[in-house]
Design an enzyme around this catalytic site. Structure first.
Site, PDB file in Angstrom:
ATOM      1  CB  SER A  63      57.579 -45.646  67.698  1.00 16.07           C
ATOM      2  OG  SER A  63      56.471 -46.501  67.884  1.00 16.07           O
ATOM      3  CD  GLU A  86      50.982 -40.239  76.906  1.00 16.40           C
ATOM      4  OE1 GLU A  86      51.912 -40.492  76.149  1.00 16.40           O
ATOM      5  OE2 GLU A  86      50.720 -40.944  77.907  1.00 16.40           O
ATOM      6  CD  GLU A 136      47.087 -35.825  69.709  1.00 17.95           C
ATOM      7  OE1 GLU A 136      46.395 -34.824  69.997  1.00 17.95           O
ATOM      8  OE2 GLU A 136      48.290 -35.938  70.025  1.00 17.95           O
ATOM      9  CB  CYS A 155      59.735 -43.952  84.466  1.00 14.45           C
ATOM     10  SG  CYS A 155      59.420 -44.011  82.707  1.00 14.45           S
ATOM     11  CD  GLU A 185      56.265 -47.708  64.444  1.00 12.07           C
ATOM     12  OE1 GLU A 185      55.906 -47.879  65.633  1.00 12.07           O
ATOM     13  OE2 GLU A 185      56.351 -46.589  63.916  1.00 12.07           O
ATOM     14  CB  CYS A 227      57.036 -44.937  76.279  1.00  9.80           C
ATOM     15  SG  CYS A 227      57.909 -46.143  75.362  1.00  9.80           S
ATOM     16  CD  GLU A 254      58.432 -48.472  70.698  1.00  7.49           C
ATOM     17  OE1 GLU A 254      57.726 -47.451  70.796  1.00  7.49           O
ATOM     18  OE2 GLU A 254      59.229 -48.822  71.586  1.00  7.49           O
ATOM     19  CE  LYS A 308      53.557 -41.813  80.447  1.00  9.38           C
ATOM     20  NZ  LYS A 308      53.419 -42.364  79.096  1.00  9.38           N
TER      21      LYS A 308
END
Lengths: 574, 161
Positions: free
Chosen positions: A317, A359, A364, A501, A280, A297, A277, A356
């Site tokens: 990102s 996710e 993909e 979190c 990036e 994230c 990151e 999560k």
């Protein structure tokens, strides 16, 4: 201002509600619909008190205290009224408390116990609606809903999502998505804040406990596990240890005793995320890429952007989250080196998060139809698993996580708190762009529980402008500013849950603000005591780049550690 | 969906800079133009006002005046006023619902019938009274209602041939 409560004179502040004065002065007043720091809704009526001169009982949550007020908080009339309310609620509530996942934290059953309600004098009028299990993250059992409306308010007022609301009215009223549609098809971002605020068992995570137990008992499966940075500082009180204690070593020991073949630390892949990151970010700044860059994230935030603000997708990102990066490495690096068929490896992750779970099943993020993460447990589910195995953490000796994905810097660990990703990324970005370490590794301005934190950091000649926001309502406000022409920001960390979190939707019930503060304190204490405090100095990460990945943003990293997003259609939006 | 296309858009055009306080008038006009509030209409109004669809659905289901399926070719209005109630309109409504297999506010799958309930038609002397497409039928009983439904079905059949 003086008021008299149960014959005792106490102080109240100008403009505050009776409830707020009573609670500060130590009088216990029950509520089921009240959310502190939010406007009262006054729907549950449990907070009623007797006020001299007022013919009716008064809801203390929505009534201002006044000079000279004489209040009774536990008169016979008050107690009778509260008991009646509880009996009425119980008359339309299932009696399956023995099987309910909310126990022992159910606020309704606790109040029933406190008020000595042993039976209801009203005929049972149970609803028999099918639970909605359409979402991989959140399951709703409308039969257990007491219509307090807290979930509706958190979803709208804190998260700015508003995928649920009251439907119909009177005895026909219920809470649900538009058109009474399935939650899994709605604009719900799976954050789970509704689960944490729900006073009963109407909302819960869609559980993977049975599947994990089954995998652990299957000799043909090689079951490995990773745990997120926030988990080890959030579970202690749930298991009888001091609040906020970091139990990562004990967790490793416990997880091995359950039969996990390898125990990894998601903080390792958090370091990896930072390497990618920060690279990036540097690349975008140097090459005129889309700015500000947003962190990626937090899966609730990702779905939020895809659903509500797809115009900002180029700003996200492309890094996968730490969970998914480690998932990819487990299946394509760990498995082949262990001479294991990736299909026989069951990759479990323990997250403070319900999103999560969503996710992990994003198509993909699967390779040839096989997901990188097979099963996700919340912190709550982990606590339950530890109990199922009869493990007493206090009696275990701490153990290290397995290499190579067990070595972390403290920069990866502070991912658990809002602002942590930003701080970790700044440390590494500074090193990347100038070749030197940040003069002070501690970036005070992005720490703390405030919903919006901003800072300017000098990196070489460049003044980098950053923000860390948590709670999607705050994120939406920031997006609005950017849309209206705010151009100065370079990098923004967004955490779906307020505080990050450590306050995730999968965390133990009954966590109040103090608990969340303790968790945050522990994370930063770990950071200040650690020897390795930057992701780029994590030896295991460096070695992985040398021997396998190449360099950040390189071809291999790109295929394993980065992803794409796309605008998302839901049943409640066009 | 049998909604006439463009109806919702025409309503929204009249409310170009409207905010959420115009939600109910907009819903009323949509229903007037389309005959009911379709899913699509809720989503379009949601986008127009920037109000989540869950909120709009919540508001619309709160009020009895909004319906979510198109009106049938024969809209049966059942009076539930005091006089009709005393004369047995509750049993009459139940009978109609049972015979058609729908609830008040709904439409039969073939689109032939819908039932609507009103508080009082002001025709108390004819109690219990129903109206079908605006035509009143006095002193109704479940038997007479059943006969009326058969008659309408027969007429519809003839019409179709």
């Amino acid at each position: 201002m003086n008021i008299t409560v149960n014959g005792k004179q106490v102080q109240a502040q100008e403009g505050e509600t009776i409830l707020s004065a009573l609670r500060r002065e130590g009088f216990k007043v029950p509520t089921l619909c009240h959310i502190s720091d939010m406007l009262p809704s006054g729907s549950c009526r449990l907070c009623v008190v007797e006020v001299e001169g007022s013919p009716n009982l008064v809801p203390s949550c929505s009534f201002q205290a006044a000079e000279g007020m004489k209040i009774l908080t536990a008169s016979r009339r008050v107690i009778q009224a509260r008991r009646t309310i509880l009996e009425l609620l119980l008359a339309s509530h299932p009696d399956d408390c023995l099987y309910c996942g909310k126990q022992p934290s159910c606020e309704l059953s606790e109040l029933a116990r406190e008020y000595g309600v042993r039976r209801t004098g009203y005929p049972k009028a149970e609803r028999r609606a099918e639970p909605d299990a359409s979402s991989p993250s959140i399951t709703r059992d409308p039969n257990k809903c007491i219509l307090c409306g807290k979930c509706v308010r958190v979803c709208e007022e804190v998260q700015g999502v508003a995928c649920i609301d009251y439907i119909r009215r009177g005895s026909d009223a219920r809470i649900g998505c538009a058109f009474e549609g399935a939650m899994g098809q709605s604009s719900c971002v799976n954050c789970g804040q509704c689960i944490n605020i729900c006073p009963t068992g109407a909302l819960s995570e869609t559980s993977s406990l049975d599947a994990v137990l089954q995998a652990l008992g299957d000799p043909s499966k090689h079951v490995v596990v990773q745990h997120a940075p926030a988990v080890s500082v959030s579970i202690a009180e749930e298991l009888g240890l001091p609040q906020g204690q970091d139990v990562s070593g004990l967790l490793h020991a416990a997880l091995r005793r359950m039969g996990f073949k390898a125990v990894f630390d998601t903080s390792f892949s958090a370091d990896l995320t930072i390497m990618e990151e920060a690279s990036e970010l540097a690349h975008r700044i140097q090459n005129g890429g889309a700015l500000p860059m947003f962190t990626s994230c937090s899966p609730g935030w990702i779905k939020f952007v895809e659903t509500f603000h797809p115009e900002f997708i180029p700003n996200l990102s492309s890094c996968k989250s730490p969970q998914q990066m480690l998932g990819a490495l487990i299946k394509s690096y760990y498995a082949p080196r262990k001479k294991l068929d990736p299909a026989s490896v069951v990759s479990v992750s323990i997250m403070p998060c319900t999103a999560k779970k969503f996710e992990a099943v994003r198509p993909e993020l699967a390779r040839n139809g096989v997901p990188d993460i097979d099963l996700v447990l919340t912190t709550r589910e982990l606590a339950s698993l530890i109990r199922t195995f009869g493990l007493d953490l206090a009696k275990l000796q701490p153990e290290d996580a397995d290499l190579p994905f067990g070595e972390r810097s403290s920069a990866g660990k502070i991912f658990g708190a809002s602002g942590g990703v930003m701080e970790a990324a700044l440390r590494t970005a500074h090193h990347l762009l100038t070749g030197k370490e940040l003069p002070s590794l501690k970036v005070e301005k992005v720490r703390g529980l405030q919903g919006v934190k901003e800072a300017q950091i000098k990196i070489g000649q460049l003044e980098v402008s950053v923000a860390a926001v948590s709670g999607l309502g705050n994120a939406r406000a920031l997006l609005e500013q950017i849309r209206n022409g705010r151009k100065t920001l370079h990098f923004v960390e967004v955490m779906t849950c307020p505080g990050g979190c450590i306050n995730g939707g999968g965390q133990p019930f009954a966590a109040d603000k103090t608990a969340v503060q303790e968790r945050m304190k522990t994370l930063y204490a770990i950071d200040s005591a650690d020897e390795v405090r930057t992701s780029h100095s994590n030896k295991a990460v460096k070695e992985l780049y040398r021997s396998f990945l190449g360099k950040p943003l390189g071809e291999k990293s790109h295929s394993l550690l980065h992803t794409k997003y796309s605008a998302r259609k839901t049943a409640d939006r066009i | 969906m049998t909604a006439k296309s463009g109806g919702v858009e025409r309503v929204l055009e009249q409310h170009q800079f409207a905010q959420r306080d115009k939600l109910i008038p907009i819903l009323q006009q949509v229903q007037e133009s389309e005959g009911y509030i379709s899913k699509e209409a809720v989503l379009k109004v949601s986008r127009h006002l920037g109000v989540p669809a869950s909120k709009i659905y919540g508001v619309a289901t709160f009020y009895n005046q909004f319906r979510f399926s198109p009106i049938g070719r024969n809209n049966i209005v059942v009076c539930r006023g005091t006089a009709c109630h005393v004369k047995g309109s509750a049993a009459l409504l139940k009978a109609l619902e049972d015979m058609l297999g729908i609830k008040a506010g709904e439409t039969t799958a073939d689109g032939l019938f819908s039932i609507e309930v009103v508080a009082c038609m002001g025709a108390c002397g004819l109690a219990p009274v129903i109206s079908v497409n605006g035509e009143c039928h006095a002193a109704m009983t479940p038997e007479k209602a059943s006969h009326l439904l058969d008659q309408i079905r027969a007429e519809e059949k003839q019409h179709a041939q």
